[in-house]
Motif scaffolding. Structure first.
Motif, PDB file in Angstrom:
ATOM      1  N   LEU A 139       0.812  -1.219   0.000  1.00 12.00           N
ATOM      2  CA  LEU A 139       0.000   0.000   0.000  1.00 12.00           C
ATOM      3  C   LEU A 139       0.844   1.268   0.000  1.00 12.00           C
ATOM      4  N   SER A 140       1.983   1.218   0.651  1.00 10.47           N
ATOM      5  CA  SER A 140       2.836   2.413   0.733  1.00 10.47           C
ATOM      6  C   SER A 140       3.596   2.679  -0.562  1.00 10.47           C
ATOM      7  N   GLN A 141       3.848   1.621  -1.347  1.00 11.04           N
ATOM      8  CA  GLN A 141       4.652   1.784  -2.558  1.00 11.04           C
ATOM      9  C   GLN A 141       3.810   1.851  -3.836  1.00 11.04           C
ATOM     10  N   CYS A 142       2.691   1.169  -3.850  1.00  9.22           N
ATOM     11  CA  CYS A 142       1.835   1.147  -5.040  1.00  9.22           C
ATOM     12  C   CYS A 142       0.762   2.220  -4.889  1.00  9.22           C
ATOM     13  N   ARG A 143       1.128   3.438  -5.149  1.00  8.66           N
ATOM     14  CA  ARG A 143       0.254   4.588  -4.865  1.00  8.66           C
ATOM     15  C   ARG A 143      -0.939   4.686  -5.809  1.00  8.66           C
ATOM     16  N   GLU A 144      -0.889   4.020  -6.949  1.00  6.60           N
ATOM     17  CA  GLU A 144      -1.991   4.084  -7.911  1.00  6.60           C
ATOM     18  C   GLU A 144      -2.970   2.917  -7.758  1.00  6.60           C
ATOM     19  N   LEU A 145      -2.790   2.114  -6.723  1.00  4.83           N
ATOM     20  CA  LEU A 145      -3.605   0.917  -6.537  1.00  4.83           C
ATOM     21  C   LEU A 145      -5.070   1.262  -6.317  1.00  4.83           C
ATOM     22  N   ARG A 146      -5.954   0.539  -7.052  1.00  4.32           N
ATOM     23  CA  ARG A 146      -7.393   0.765  -6.938  1.00  4.32           C
ATOM     24  C   ARG A 146      -8.144  -0.490  -6.488  1.00  4.32           C
ATOM     25  N   PHE A 147      -7.549  -1.656  -6.647  1.00  2.94           N
ATOM     26  CA  PHE A 147      -8.217  -2.894  -6.241  1.00  2.94           C
ATOM     27  C   PHE A 147      -7.192  -3.854  -5.660  1.00  2.94           C
ATOM     28  N   LEU A 148      -7.534  -4.423  -4.485  1.00  3.30           N
ATOM     29  CA  LEU A 148      -6.641  -5.358  -3.809  1.00  3.30           C
ATOM     30  C   LEU A 148      -7.451  -6.540  -3.292  1.00  3.30           C
ATOM     31  N   ASP A 149      -7.148  -7.720  -3.804  1.00  2.00           N
ATOM     32  CA  ASP A 149      -7.827  -8.949  -3.386  1.00  2.00           C
ATOM     33  C   ASP A 149      -6.920  -9.700  -2.419  1.00  2.00           C
ATOM     34  N   ILE A 150      -7.315  -9.742  -1.149  1.00  2.00           N
ATOM     35  CA  ILE A 150      -6.535 -10.456  -0.131  1.00  2.00           C
ATOM     36  C   ILE A 150      -7.410 -11.491   0.585  1.00  2.00           C
ATOM     37  N   ARG A 151      -8.339 -12.085  -0.155  1.00  2.00           N
ATOM     38  CA  ARG A 151      -9.164 -13.142   0.438  1.00  2.00           C
ATOM     39  C   ARG A 151      -8.277 -14.270   0.955  1.00  2.00           C
ATOM     40  N   GLY A 152      -8.587 -14.742   2.130  1.00  2.00           N
ATOM     41  CA  GLY A 152      -7.850 -15.864   2.675  1.00  2.00           C
ATOM     42  C   GLY A 152      -6.496 -15.523   3.257  1.00  2.00           C
ATOM     43  N   CYS A 153      -6.120 -14.263   3.254  1.00  2.00           N
ATOM     44  CA  CYS A 153      -4.865 -13.838   3.900  1.00  2.00           C
ATOM     45  C   CYS A 153      -5.192 -13.573   5.382  1.00  2.00           C
ATOM     46  N   TRP A 154      -5.349 -14.644   6.132  1.00  2.00           N
ATOM     47  CA  TRP A 154      -5.958 -14.568   7.454  1.00  2.00           C
ATOM     48  C   TRP A 154      -5.140 -13.789   8.473  1.00  2.00           C
ATOM     49  N   ASP A 155      -3.835 -13.662   8.261  1.00  2.00           N
ATOM     50  CA  ASP A 155      -3.008 -12.928   9.217  1.00  2.00           C
ATOM     51  C   ASP A 155      -2.985 -11.423   8.962  1.00  2.00           C
ATOM     52  N   VAL A 156      -3.692 -10.992   7.931  1.00  2.00           N
ATOM     53  CA  VAL A 156      -3.808  -9.557   7.662  1.00  2.00           C
ATOM     54  C   VAL A 156      -4.993  -9.032   8.460  1.00  2.00           C
ATOM     55  N   LYS A 157      -4.714  -8.085   9.354  1.00  2.00           N
ATOM     56  CA  LYS A 157      -5.768  -7.563  10.241  1.00  2.00           C
ATOM     57  C   LYS A 157      -5.692  -6.043  10.247  1.00  2.00           C
ATOM     58  N   LEU A 158      -6.154  -5.464   9.137  1.00  2.00           N
ATOM     59  CA  LEU A 158      -6.183  -4.015   9.010  1.00  2.00           C
ATOM     60  C   LEU A 158      -7.606  -3.523   9.243  1.00  2.00           C
ATOM     61  N   LYS A 159      -7.740  -2.500  10.059  1.00  2.00           N
ATOM     62  CA  LYS A 159      -9.068  -1.982  10.384  1.00  2.00           C
ATOM     63  C   LYS A 159      -9.674  -1.258   9.193  1.00  2.00           C
ATOM     64  N   GLU A 160     -10.973  -1.444   9.045  1.00  2.00           N
ATOM     65  CA  GLU A 160     -11.682  -0.836   7.922  1.00  2.00           C
ATOM     66  C   GLU A 160     -11.590   0.683   7.955  1.00  2.00           C
ATOM     67  N   ASN A 161     -11.689   1.263   9.128  1.00  2.00           N
ATOM     68  CA  ASN A 161     -11.597   2.722   9.232  1.00  2.00           C
ATOM     69  C   ASN A 161     -10.232   3.235   8.793  1.00  2.00           C
ATOM     70  N   PHE A 162      -9.204   2.484   9.125  1.00  2.00           N
ATOM     71  CA  PHE A 162      -7.846   2.862   8.716  1.00  2.00           C
ATOM     72  C   PHE A 162      -7.724   2.879   7.201  1.00  2.00           C
ATOM     73  N   LEU A 163      -8.252   1.847   6.549  1.00  2.00           N
ATOM     74  CA  LEU A 163      -8.162   1.774   5.099  1.00  2.00           C
ATOM     75  C   LEU A 163      -8.961   2.887   4.432  1.00  2.00           C
ATOM     76  N   LYS A 164     -10.150   3.175   4.962  1.00  2.00           N
ATOM     77  CA  LYS A 164     -10.977   4.232   4.378  1.00  2.00           C
ATOM     78  C   LYS A 164     -10.332   5.603   4.533  1.00  2.00           C
ATOM     79  N   GLU A 165      -9.675   5.814   5.655  1.00  2.00           N
ATOM     80  CA  GLU A 165      -9.053   7.109   5.904  1.00  2.00           C
ATOM     81  C   GLU A 165      -7.768   7.304   5.106  1.00  2.00           C
ATOM     82  N   LYS A 166      -6.939   6.255   5.042  1.00  2.00           N
ATOM     83  CA  LYS A 166      -5.636   6.378   4.392  1.00  2.00           C
ATOM     84  C   LYS A 166      -5.695   6.105   2.897  1.00  2.00           C
ATOM     85  N   TYR A 167      -6.612   5.224   2.482  1.00  2.00           N
ATOM     86  CA  TYR A 167      -6.666   4.806   1.081  1.00  2.00           C
ATOM     87  C   TYR A 167      -8.116   4.828   0.615  1.00  2.00           C
ATOM     88  N   SER A 168      -8.668   6.005   0.535  1.00  2.00           N
ATOM     89  CA  SER A 168     -10.097   6.167   0.259  1.00  2.00           C
ATOM     90  C   SER A 168     -10.492   5.669  -1.121  1.00  2.00           C
TER      91      SER A 168
END
Length: 326
Positions: free
Chosen positions: A209-238
């Motif tokens: 997320l920090s390096q791919c600044r033009e990213l618009r879609f990210l599929d991380i289904r099944g990446c169970w150890d990823v625990k990013l809060k929804e509010n964080f993602l909406k605020e930082k990567y709207s």
């Protein structure tokens, strides 16, 4: 002017127009039916007009490995270097991948899921895919961060990456954050990433997320150890749409029955190369060859037999149970 003079003959159409029309036909029709209609149609399908996009992914899923190499050697030379999209599956070894690399300088889309290619071969030939903008290396279990880094360093225009895995294929791995780092450090222009079921953590995803600044879609289904809060993602990567990780999909049900994109309820097609005929036209492509052994387009199809079998294509037996020839 008479009515007859206003009519255009199909066999007098320019080859690129014929190629565009034939692109809507099935692979078996283009290879076995069209060439027998007339000389001009045969010339059109033998030239580059029909082969700027080659999609044999479904056919590969139903074919023996040695036939995949031979089919690619038949079709790729017909493009005369103008191929823009290649969609295959289950490449059997490194030599055929090297062969592809040596003949697709104009390629923009490369899709090769479930291929048996290695990190060293990707590092060797990745520079020949410099025009690729979309890459699919899903279920390629023999490659890892090294291959992704090699692709990223040479495919500077890459905007789409698909690196989906099956849970069983990564079960013995501890962490794949190194793949996330390879993506982040070498593919900054990515707009679309699918990395479902990779064993990633917050560290790997935040790196992307920090390096791919033009990213618009990210599929991380099944990446169970990823625990990013929804509010964080909406605020930082709207502007980013994130799919997963907590989504129950077909992998939690039945992989073959529900996930396969190759199901067909009407029967399936098997291409068989008859040994007594192929020997006359096939020069011999071995694991040690790079570019030699390409088929003679004028005669290669004589060794190709097309057969239809009833009963449907069942994903659960795909590639494992070959029916008896009628």
């Amino acid at each position: 002017m008479g009515e007859s003079s206003e009519l255009r003959r199909w066999d007098e159409m320019i080859p690129d127009a014929l190629g565009l029309i034939f692109s809507y036909l099935s692979l078996q029709d283009v290879l076995t039916v069209v060439p027998r209609v007339c000389k001009s149609w045969g010339g059109a399908v033998a030239g580059p007009y029909c082969w700027q996009e080659i999609d044999i992914e479904e056919w590969c899923e139903r074919s023996k490995p040695e036939l995949i190499s031979r089919m690619l050697q038949l079709l790729i030379p017909r493009s005369s270097g103008s191929i823009r999209r290649l969609s295959v599956s289950s490449l059997p070894n490194d030599p055929i991948f090297r062969y592809i690399a040596n003949h697709v300088s104009s390629l923009q889309t490369l899709e090769m899921p479930r291929s048996e290619i290695s990190d060293p071969i990707v590092e060797e030939v990745a520079g020949k895919f410099s025009n690729v903008t979309f890459l699919d290396v899903s279920y390629c279990v023999k490659i890892g961060a090294r291959a992704l880094e090699a692709f990223g360093k040479h495919c500077k225009a890459l905007v789409g990456l698909k690196r989906v895995m099956h849970p069983v294929e990564v079960a013995e791995k501890v962490c794949q954050d190194d793949e996330a780092h390879a993506i982040a450090s070498t593919m900054p222009k990515l707009k679309h990433i699918e990395i479902a079921y990779l064993l990633l953590t917050n560290v790997g995803i935040l790196d992307i997320l920090s390096q791919c600044r033009e990213l618009r879609f990210l599929d991380i289904r099944g990446c169970w150890d990823v625990k990013l809060k929804e509010n964080f993602l909406k605020e930082k990567y709207s502007g980013l749409k994130v799919l997963g990780p907590l989504i129950v999909d077909s992998y939690e049900m039945n992989y073959w029955d529900e996930c396969s994109n190759y199901s067909d309820s009407s029967g399936y097609l098997s291409w068989e190369f008859m040994d007594d005929v192929v020997g006359e036209y096939y020069d011999g492509f071995s694991d040690d060859d790079d570019d030699d052994g390409a088929w003679d387009d004028g005669q290669g199809l004589e060794g190709l037999e097309v057969r239809f079998y009833g009963g449907g294509f069942n994903g659960g037996s795909a590639g494992f149970d070959w029916p008896t020839s009628p």
